[in-house]
Design an enzyme around this catalytic site. Structure first.
Site, short mmCIF file in Angstrom:
data_model
loop_
_atom_site.label_atom_id
_atom_site.label_comp_id
_atom_site.label_asym_id
_atom_site.label_seq_id
_atom_site.Cartn_x
_atom_site.Cartn_y
_atom_site.Cartn_z
N SER A 16 0.69 -1.16 -0.05
CA SER A 16 0.00 -0.08 0.05
C SER A 16 0.78 1.25 -0.03
O SER A 16 2.10 1.15 0.43
CB SER A 16 -0.88 0.03 1.22
OG SER A 16 -1.47 1.25 1.45
N TYR A 52 -1.89 -1.24 11.03
CA TYR A 52 -2.22 -1.85 9.70
C TYR A 52 -1.10 -1.36 8.66
O TYR A 52 -0.72 -2.12 7.91
CB TYR A 52 -3.59 -1.23 9.09
CG TYR A 52 -3.83 -1.13 7.50
CD1 TYR A 52 -4.06 -2.64 6.86
CD2 TYR A 52 -3.45 -0.22 6.86
CE1 TYR A 52 -3.91 -2.40 5.52
CE2 TYR A 52 -3.83 -0.40 5.59
CZ TYR A 52 -3.84 -1.51 4.78
OH TYR A 52 -3.91 -1.39 3.46
N LYS A 99 1.88 -3.74 6.31
CA LYS A 99 2.35 -3.68 4.98
C LYS A 99 4.06 -3.38 5.02
O LYS A 99 4.66 -4.18 4.16
CB LYS A 99 1.43 -2.45 4.22
CG LYS A 99 0.07 -2.68 4.15
CD LYS A 99 -0.20 -3.93 3.41
CE LYS A 99 -1.79 -4.20 3.09
NZ LYS A 99 -2.00 -5.50 2.49
C1 UD1 Z 1 -6.59 4.39 3.76
C2 UD1 Z 1 -5.30 3.67 3.87
C3 UD1 Z 1 -4.75 3.09 2.97
C4 UD1 Z 1 -5.77 2.00 2.45
C5 UD1 Z 1 -6.94 2.71 2.38
C6 UD1 Z 1 -8.17 1.60 1.77
C7 UD1 Z 1 -3.86 4.95 5.61
C8 UD1 Z 1 -3.07 6.31 6.03
N1 UD1 Z 1 -4.50 4.90 4.48
O1 UD1 Z 1 -6.48 5.51 2.81
O2 UD1 Z 1 -3.47 2.32 3.34
O3 UD1 Z 1 -5.32 1.23 1.34
O4 UD1 Z 1 -7.68 3.20 3.41
O5 UD1 Z 1 -8.64 0.93 2.90
O6 UD1 Z 1 -3.53 4.19 6.46
N2 UD1 Z 1 -12.72 10.84 3.68
C9 UD1 Z 1 -13.82 11.99 4.09
N3 UD1 Z 1 -15.28 11.63 4.55
C10 UD1 Z 1 -15.05 10.19 4.82
C11 UD1 Z 1 -14.08 9.06 4.32
C12 UD1 Z 1 -13.11 9.63 3.91
O7 UD1 Z 1 -13.76 13.04 3.93
O8 UD1 Z 1 -16.29 9.83 5.44
C13 UD1 Z 1 -11.64 11.51 3.25
C14 UD1 Z 1 -10.29 11.21 3.89
O9 UD1 Z 1 -10.09 12.23 5.22
C15 UD1 Z 1 -9.16 10.94 3.04
C16 UD1 Z 1 -9.89 10.51 1.67
O10 UD1 Z 1 -11.31 10.93 1.85
O11 UD1 Z 1 -8.81 12.41 2.85
C17 UD1 Z 1 -9.80 8.97 1.48
O12 UD1 Z 1 -10.20 8.41 2.61
P1 UD1 Z 1 -10.06 6.81 2.86
O13 UD1 Z 1 -10.84 6.31 1.64
O14 UD1 Z 1 -10.58 6.32 3.96
O15 UD1 Z 1 -8.73 6.29 2.14
P2 UD1 Z 1 -7.17 6.78 2.82
O16 UD1 Z 1 -7.41 7.14 4.29
O17 UD1 Z 1 -6.69 7.51 1.88
#
Ligand code: UD1
Length: 342
Positions: A127, A152, A156
């Site tokens: 990842s 987690y 990785k």
């Molecule tokens: C996380 C993990 C990554 C993993 C991925 C998929 C970390 C740092 N990242 O990525 O390793 O592969 O999940 O499981 O551990 N967001 C919102 N509202 C929400 C949900 C998300 O604003 O309800 C935003 C988050 O703040 C982020 C972006 O959307 O900026 C993506 O979030 P998310 O889909 O959870 O993925 P990551 O955190 O990037």
């Protein structure tokens, strides 16, 4: 060279899409999964898409005895793609031993079996979390890794090290670690996709569930980041594009085309997209409004990351092809099917 591929975690989100692409490319797939975060019906849906229901066994790869027993009984495996892992970032902070136990031990068991049963090739799901918040963007495979924010993420990083050290000690082994950016979307058939348990933590399932009326509103975590619109930026890659990269990686290993015994590739699109752009992109692609509210930053989130994909493009001859709107529409079609709305 055997075209029989063991796919661990093959009923999961990325695993199931990869099984489809492997079968469509003429590989014979064996799936092992403990169904802890997936559903047995996925196998029937793979059958509907490809015309082949893969052979399946249900056990936990962290169980050393069961894993060895499986390899004793199963001959002719040409390569392993190892997806099976616990992947909820938040849960891993609460239950680190569960995460280290599951994710590290299952890889160790598989590597042991590779040596003992002479199965040289493995592709491992890593990842972009291993980069943390990089100093320089986009990130190449040479960008230094950082301590992850979560157990987690650490699994990785440590698993990459376990793989590298084991391959160094056993020169007959070959491995590729694929560092995924943010996998999103679903198969065009809408028969397989991401099925989060409970309240989704990831952005796209939260968007689709909000659009479907299951959630009142999407919380956008932070609008004060140093990005064009203030919301956080990620590199969202279509899961089918991602699945295809696994087929290419397997062909590279089986064809002896790898340059080093252990190789690493970034799998992303090369394009950074903000949370607000994702919401707008979804609305444009589907015509469905997403009720959202800006709230504070989520703990542990990084500001921005996207991939430099030039190494994967030139070395693997692979490129992410699907556009963002097509991808978001596929996520919506999948959500509607799961909710019985189509
Ligand atoms: C996380 C993990 C990554 C993993 C991925 C998929 C970390 C740092 N990242 O990525 O390793 O592969 O999940 O499981 O551990 N967001 C919102 N509202 C929400 C949900 C998300 O604003 O309800 C935003 C988050 O703040 C982020 C972006 O959307 O900026 C993506 O979030 P998310 O889909 O959870 O993925 P990551 O955190 O990037």
């Amino acid at each position: 060279m055997s075209k029989k591929i063991l796919v661990t975690g093959g009923t999961g989100y990325i695993g199931s899409h990869t099984v489809v692409e492997l079968q469509d490319s003429g590989f014979d797939v064996v799936v092992v999964d403990n169904l802890s975060n997936s559903n047995i019906e996925v196998l029937d849906n793979i059958d509907k898409i490809t015309g082949i229901k893969p052979y399946f066994e249900n056990f936990d790869l962290a169980d050393r005895k069961k894993t060895h027993n499986f390899f004793e009984r199963t001959s002719d495996i040409g390569a392993i793609i190892h997806f099976a892992a616990s992947k909820a970032v938040g849960e891993s902070v609460e239950k680190p031993l569960l995460y280290y136990g599951n994710n590290l031990v299952s890889l160790i068991n598989l590597l042991e079996c590779q040596v003992q049963f002479q199965i040289p090739h493995m592709v491992f799901s890593s990842s972009c979390t291993v980069y943390g918040q990089p100093e320089k963007l986009p990130v190449t495979e040479e960008t230094p890794r950082k301590d992850a924010e979560s157990p987690y993420g650490n699994t990785k990083r440590v698993n990459e090290d376990i793989m590298r050290d084991t391959i160094a000690a056993h020169p007959q082994l070959r491995g590729i670690a694929l560092r995924y950016f943010n996998p999103v979307g679903a198969h065009a058939s809408a028969l397989i996709g991401e099925l989060p348990l409970g309240v989704p933590q990831n952005l796209v399932p939260f968007i689709t569930q909000t659009a479907a009326g299951l959630r009142d509103e999407l919380k956008v975590f932070g609008d004060d980041y140093n990005t064009p619109d203030g919301s956080a930026v990620r590199d969202y890659i279509n899961v089918v594009d991602l699945a295809k990269a696994h087929v290419v990686a397997i062909e590279r290993l089986l064809g002896g085309k790898n340059k080093e015994n252990f190789e690493i590739f970034n799998l992303g699109t090369g394009r950074g997209v903000s949370v607000l752009e994702m919401v707008k992109g979804f609305e444009k692609a589907t015509g469905v409004k997403v009720n959202y509210k800006i709230v504070g930053r989520r703990q542990g989130d990084i500001e921005k990351i996207w991939a430099d994909t030039s190494y994967a493009n030139s070395e693997l001859g692979w490129k992410a092809e699907k556009g963002l709107e097509e991808t978001l529409l596929s996520a919506w079609e999948w959500e509607k099917r799961v909710r019985g709305k189509m």
